[in-house]
Design an enzyme around this catalytic site. Structure first.
Site, PDB file in Angstrom:
ATOM      1  N   ASP A 122      16.373-102.424  -2.844  1.00 21.61           N
ATOM      2  CA  ASP A 122      17.317-102.800  -1.786  1.00 21.61           C
ATOM      3  C   ASP A 122      17.268-101.731  -0.709  1.00 21.61           C
ATOM      4  O   ASP A 122      16.965-100.566  -0.993  1.00 21.61           O
ATOM      5  CB  ASP A 122      18.733-102.907  -2.346  1.00 21.61           C
ATOM      6  CG  ASP A 122      18.916-104.084  -3.289  1.00 21.61           C
ATOM      7  OD1 ASP A 122      18.290-105.138  -3.058  1.00 21.61           O
ATOM      8  OD2 ASP A 122      19.697-103.958  -4.246  1.00 21.61           O
ATOM      9  N   ASP A 140      17.908-111.198  -0.810  1.00 24.61           N
ATOM     10  CA  ASP A 140      19.365-111.381  -0.912  1.00 24.61           C
ATOM     11  C   ASP A 140      19.908-112.081   0.330  1.00 24.61           C
ATOM     12  O   ASP A 140      20.792-112.942   0.239  1.00 24.61           O
ATOM     13  CB  ASP A 140      20.078-110.036  -1.072  1.00 24.61           C
ATOM     14  CG  ASP A 140      19.698-109.300  -2.338  1.00 24.61           C
ATOM     15  OD1 ASP A 140      19.316-109.952  -3.326  1.00 24.61           O
ATOM     16  OD2 ASP A 140      19.781-108.052  -2.332  1.00 24.61           O
TER      17      ASP A 140
END
Length: 174
Positions: A122, A140
């Site tokens: 991430d 995401d």
């Protein structure tokens, strides 16, 4: 079963996977783990972190093989359900198909990381002051946009359904 529209939308899914994997690779190559680069002061930064749980770090596997295998299996099952739903959805439901294509691309992107490395990279970090949204990635984002589109489609089609209100039943003599 695979129409021109669905083929096009599967290309959208593939583009999400490609952009997701490329962006993660670029972050991994150019930033040290936990390094942060401020982009918009007080609001947005790039932050190289990893996540061995599901969305937003929920249910972390703790790096264990069993935990990772369970999360990967759940991811594969969810991917199967979304794929089945995508293939069964009529072409007339373009917004729903687009939403499902985005969810598919995002799910494949994150599942690829989980299967290859046991964790997901991430790097987008949005915040205001000390309040941070959980760090996320392109996959995401695609999943989140897909879910919002699913919600819009659900609300829109629910509004198109005839109401079975008491007033209508009384008026019809039911």
């Amino acid at each position: 079963m695979l129409t021109g529209l669905k083929s096009y939308l599967l290309c959208l899914s593939a583009a999400v996977v490609a952009l997701d994997q490329f962006s993660k690779w670029k972050v991994e190559q150019s930033m040290r783990l936990y390094e942060r680069i401020e982009v918009i002061p007080g609001f947005f930064q790039l932050a190289h972190v990893t996540n061995d749980g599901i969305a937003f770090g929920l249910f972390p596997s703790g790096g264990s093989f069993v935990g990772t295998a369970i999360l990967a299996t759940l991811g594969l099952l969810a991917l199967g359900v979304v794929t089945f739903y995508f293939l069964q959805t009529p072409d007339e439901q373009k917004l729903l198909l687009t939403a499902l294509a985005l969810v598919l691309g995002g799910a494949i992107g994150n599942l690829t990381d989980r299967l290859m490395r046991g964790e997901v990279t991430d790097f987008f970090d949005a915040y205001i002051g000390q309040h941070h949204w959980p760090t996320f990635n392109v996959a995401d984002s695609a999943i989140s946009v897909g879910i919002v589109l699913l919600a819009i489609e659900t609300l829109r089609t629910r509004g198109d359904q005839p109401s079975d209100s008491v007033d209508e039943r009384v008026a019809s003599g039911a």
